[in-house]
Each structure stands twice: as structure tokens, then as C-alpha cells.
Write a protein that holds these residues in place. Structure first.
Motif, PDB file in Angstrom:
ATOM      1  N   ASP A  45      52.815  32.290  46.440  1.00 53.73           N
ATOM      2  CA  ASP A  45      52.047  33.468  45.370  1.00 53.73           C
ATOM      3  C   ASP A  45      50.872  33.541  45.610  1.00 53.73           C
ATOM      4  OD1 ASP A  45      53.585  34.818  43.681  1.00 53.73           O
ATOM      5  OD2 ASP A  45      54.548  33.098  42.708  1.00 53.73           O
ATOM      6  N   ILE A  46      50.292  34.672  45.812  1.00 57.05           N
ATOM      7  CA  ILE A  46      48.854  34.714  45.990  1.00 57.05           C
ATOM      8  C   ILE A  46      48.208  35.079  44.499  1.00 57.05           C
ATOM      9  CG2 ILE A  46      49.018  35.689  48.383  1.00 57.05           C
ATOM     10  CD1 ILE A  46      47.915  38.291  47.160  1.00 57.05           C
ATOM     11  N   ASP A  47      49.103  35.218  43.553  1.00 54.99           N
ATOM     12  CA  ASP A  47      48.549  35.670  42.316  1.00 54.99           C
ATOM     13  C   ASP A  47      49.596  35.114  41.254  1.00 54.99           C
ATOM     14  OD1 ASP A  47      47.216  36.636  40.048  1.00 54.99           O
ATOM     15  OD2 ASP A  47      47.954  38.550  40.183  1.00 54.99           O
ATOM     16  N   PRO A  48      49.616  33.784  41.170  1.00 62.05           N
ATOM     17  CA  PRO A  48      50.672  32.910  40.151  1.00 62.05           C
ATOM     18  C   PRO A  48      50.580  33.841  38.537  1.00 62.05           C
ATOM     19  CG  PRO A  48      49.687  31.496  41.571  1.00 62.05           C
ATOM     20  CD  PRO A  48      48.932  32.645  41.619  1.00 62.05           C
ATOM     21  N   GLN A  49      49.467  33.967  38.186  1.00 64.15           N
ATOM     22  CA  GLN A  49      49.209  34.530  36.902  1.00 64.15           C
ATOM     23  C   GLN A  49      49.315  35.928  36.675  1.00 64.15           C
ATOM     24  OE1 GLN A  49      45.637  32.221  36.667  1.00 64.15           O
ATOM     25  NE2 GLN A  49      46.645  30.907  34.918  1.00 64.15           N
ATOM     26  N   ARG A  50      49.461  36.635  37.645  1.00 65.30           N
ATOM     27  CA  ARG A  50      49.571  38.126  37.759  1.00 65.30           C
ATOM     28  C   ARG A  50      48.354  38.791  37.171  1.00 65.30           C
ATOM     29  NH1 ARG A  50      52.884  36.387  40.798  1.00 65.30           N
ATOM     30  NH2 ARG A  50      54.925  36.804  40.718  1.00 65.30           N
ATOM     31  N   ARG A  51      47.040  38.319  37.486  1.00 66.37           N
ATOM     32  CA  ARG A  51      45.759  38.667  36.997  1.00 66.37           C
ATOM     33  C   ARG A  51      45.730  40.227  37.904  1.00 66.37           C
ATOM     34  NH1 ARG A  51      42.441  35.288  34.511  1.00 66.37           N
ATOM     35  NH2 ARG A  51      43.447  33.685  33.479  1.00 66.37           N
ATOM     36  N   LEU A  52      46.197  40.484  38.810  1.00 63.36           N
ATOM     37  CA  LEU A  52      46.059  41.468  39.916  1.00 63.36           C
ATOM     38  C   LEU A  52      46.605  42.720  38.968  1.00 63.36           C
ATOM     39  CD1 LEU A  52      46.393  40.126  43.267  1.00 63.36           C
ATOM     40  CD2 LEU A  52      44.186  40.611  42.215  1.00 63.36           C
ATOM     41  N   LYS A  53      47.534  42.532  38.030  1.00 64.36           N
ATOM     42  CA  LYS A  53      48.113  43.849  37.442  1.00 64.36           C
ATOM     43  C   LYS A  53      47.052  44.712  36.715  1.00 64.36           C
ATOM     44  CE  LYS A  53      52.827  42.053  36.835  1.00 64.36           C
ATOM     45  NZ  LYS A  53      53.649  43.128  37.521  1.00 64.36           N
ATOM     46  N   ASP A  54      45.991  44.019  36.404  1.00 62.45           N
ATOM     47  CA  ASP A  54      45.099  44.778  35.651  1.00 62.45           C
ATOM     48  C   ASP A  54      44.211  45.456  36.803  1.00 62.45           C
ATOM     49  OD1 ASP A  54      43.320  45.957  33.682  1.00 62.45           O
ATOM     50  OD2 ASP A  54      42.033  44.077  33.358  1.00 62.45           O
ATOM     51  N   GLY A  55      44.776  46.709  37.117  1.00 63.06           N
ATOM     52  CA  GLY A  55      44.216  47.416  38.423  1.00 63.06           C
ATOM     53  C   GLY A  55      42.671  47.583  38.421  1.00 63.06           C
TER      54      GLY A  55
END
Length: 359
Positions: A45-55
Motif C-alpha cells: 500500500d502506498i496510502d494505508p490510511q487513505r489520506r489521498l481520498k481528500d483530493g
């Protein structure tokens, strides 16, 4: 997507980069390690915490290094750390690394790092967000949306030999970047000047006298700007597309290698050449429009950029990385001015004038 994500996608390089208009398309992306003789793939995973969803606009930087970048240095270069993950991996000479899936892109993005020495490596992935300096103070309600639009997320992928981590753990941290090596902000359509303000103020008074002056008018009507440029008291980027951009000045030659050309763009879009006073080591960044209120503008607390080195030549390169259009969002530029000081005096002064970042 009509254009390649990376202008040098067919060559091998220890630095690799691309940018997209919306970070959300990377939220589910994995870094995939493959070995031709092994049917098993390792998906990280490059973003385990899914921070990138906040575009946000997003830049991806992948670097194969001899030693890891200090985490505090990474914060100065790329902004506040949002997330961090590190994996121990075994690589072979013909191992490959790729990013997939990326929403809206129907093929993996290969990280063409080249052949590896067989062995154990550390793969460090950190997420950062850089925010304009204006947000450090109070904002008007309408400015909050502008700041969010200006923010840039960077995914930093760093691969390095495992023994380098063990060596780093046994030595004191050597972070060398400071806030005065990177300023991210916007300075309006007038552009900005870099100036040793105390020296410049004294010289301006010598040339045109004390009292209140509109230096913008003075620059257009006489020889004042030429004199200040020739004496190394200021450098100008006069007339710049209104945008948020980084101004970098690496603390030393080794640190400059971290700002890889591939990450910022293959070649500078434009270059300015200036003389810098031999005793000037720290320059204020002043919006051009403020020069209409001289000398009161010199009393404000402007950001400072360090200009390391001993020479009298200052080079200002403008690199523009394009965030490719995804998710229906238009492409966006990510501009960076990179300052480099070198020995000797410049043969000719070439100021940046009417700088077009985006049409």
C-alpha cells in the motif's frame, strides 16, 4: 489520458516522477514488486490510511538512493507529513517496480530505476502536503478555499539498501534543510524580488534620497533597477502568472541532488541569471506590488531564502511539472523556482520578465 505521465518514461533513472490533478485516484494504488522467475508479486500500500481520498493536486516522486532522506528534511522539501510506511524487501537485478491500479489509467506505471544489486532493501513511502505560507496567519473566509486549491500532496517513494538504515540508526540525525531553504507561496501578477533589504534600502536612499517612493515607477522611468541588478542587490522575477509556487535554494551541493530534474521537469522552462552581493547570504522575498510603498514595505516580515555558497552568480531556474488531467479535472502546473549560487560574476545579467506559468 493523451500524454505520457513521464516525459522520459523509456529511460532508466534513479529519480522518477509524475503528477496528477487529483490525488484521490491514487488512494487504492499499490506498489508492486515483481521478479521474472517468481510468480508471486509483492503488493504494498502506498496510502494505508487513505489520506489521498481528500483530493488535491499530487506529485509522485520515486528515488533510488544510497541512503534515506532525513524525515525532517523531507518535511521542509515536501511539506507536512501526512502518512509514513516502511517495508523491508528483497530485490534481484531484474526485479521491477510499478504502481497500479490508478483510477482512470489502464496500465501500470513502471518505475524505471534500472538494475538492482541483489540484496535486502528498505522501501520508505511518505505522504506530504505543502501549504502556502499565507495560511500560517489569519485567513478571510474566502481564502480558505483558495488555500485548499493551492495545496500540493507529494507521495515520496524512497528505496535504499537496508544497511544504510542500520548505519543511520547508529549516527546522529543530519537534517540540513531549514524553512529558509524552501518557501511555498503566491506573490501576485507583479512577481517578486529577492533582495538583501538592508543593503538595498541604503543604496536606494543614496541614489534617490530618503522619503517615500514608488519603486515600481522608479524602475520603469530610470536606471535604478539596472543599478541595483548590476550591484547584486536584488534579483527579479517581474510579471509572473498569478500562481502558488515553490522557491528552493538547497543548503549544499549534495542536497541539490534531491531536487531531481526528473521530478521537477526535464529542462528549465526559463532561466534568470543575476549578480548577488558577495556578503549577502539571506535574501528576502518581496512581492513586486509592495515596492510601490517604499521604504515602509521594508519594515514587514518577509520570508527569507538562504543562498548558500561564496560566488557572485545566482541562477534562477523555473521548472514546471504538469499535473495530468484525471477524474474530469483539468491539468494544472506545479511550478518551482530553483536557486543556485556559483563562483565568479555573471558575464551578463538576464532577469526573468513576463514569466508565463500557464496560458
Amino acid at each position: 489520458m493523451n500524454t505520457p505521465l513521464h516525459t522520459n518514461q523509456h529511460h532508466q533513472n534513479s529519480n522518477f516522477g509524475f503528477a496528477l490533478a487529483d490525488s484521490a485516484v491514487l488512494a487504492e494504488t499499490k506498489l508492486v514488486l515483481s521478479h521474472p522467475e517468481d510468480t508471486n508479486e509483492f503488493q504494498l500500500d502506498i496510502d494505508p490510511q487513505r489520506r489521498l481520498k481528500d483530493g488535491r493536486k499530487v506529485s509522485v516522486v520515486a528515488q533510488h538512493m544510497d541512503a534515506p532522506l532525513d524525515r525532517q528534511d523531507a518535511i521542509i522539501i515536501y511539506g507536512e507529513e501526512l502518512g509514513f510506511a516502511q517495508y523491508t524487501v528483497a530485490l534481484q537485478p531484474d526485479s521491477t517496480c510499478s504502481l497500479t491500479p490508478i483510477e482512470g489509467i489502464d496500465h501500470p506505471i513502471m518505475l524505471n530505476w534500472g538494475d538492482f544489486a541483489e540484496g535486502e532493501y528498505e522501501l520508505r513511502i511518505s505522504l506530504h502536503v505543502k501549504t502556502p505560507r499565507i495560511a500560517e496567519g489569519p485567513l478571510e473566509p474566502e481564502q480558505h478555499a483558495m488555500v485548499k486549491y493551492a495545496q500540493v500532496v507529494t507521495v515520496v517513494i524512497c528505496l535504499f539498501p537496508a544497511e544504510a538504515l542500520h548505519l543511520q540508526m547508529n549516527t546522529a540525525p543530519e537534517n540540513v534543510w531549514t524553512r529558509e531553504n524552501h518557501v511555498f507561496d503566491s506573490y501576485g501578477s507583479g512577481g517578486f524580488i529577492l533582495a538583501d533589504l538592508p543593503r538595498m534600502a541604503k543604496r536606494v536612499e543614496d541614489l534617490i534620497g530618503s522619503g517615500n517612493h514608488n519603486l515600481i515607477e522608479q524602475f520603469s522611468e530610470g536606471d535604478l533597477s539596472d543599478t541595483l541588478l548590476e550591484e547584486g542587490l536584488m534579483a527579479i522575477a517581474w510579471g509572473v502568472t498569478p500562481w502558488c509556487y515553490s522557491i528552493y535554494s538547497a543548503p549544499d551541493e549534495h542536497s541539490r541532488t534531491i531536487l531531481s530534474v526528473d521530478k521537477l521537469g526535464d529542462e528549465p522552462q526559463t532561466t534568470g541569471i543575476y549578480r548577488v552581493h558577495p556578503e549577502s547570504k539571506r535574501l528576502n522575498i518581496v512581492p513586486v506590488n509592495e515596492l510601490a510603498y517604499w521604504p515602509s514595505c521594508t519594515e514587514k516580515a518577509w520570508p527569507v531564502i538562504d543562498v548558500a555558497g561564496e560566488g557572485e552568480t545566482l541562477r534562477m531556474d523555473l521548472y514546471v511539472q504538469i499535473c495530468e488531467s484525471v477524474n474530469g479535472l483539468h491539468e494544472n502546473p506545479l511550478p518551482s523556482f530553483v536557486l543556485t549560487r556559483s563562483e565568479g560574476q555573471p558575464e551578463v545579467i538576464i532577469p526573468l520578465i513576463d514569466v508565463v506559468i500557464v496560458d
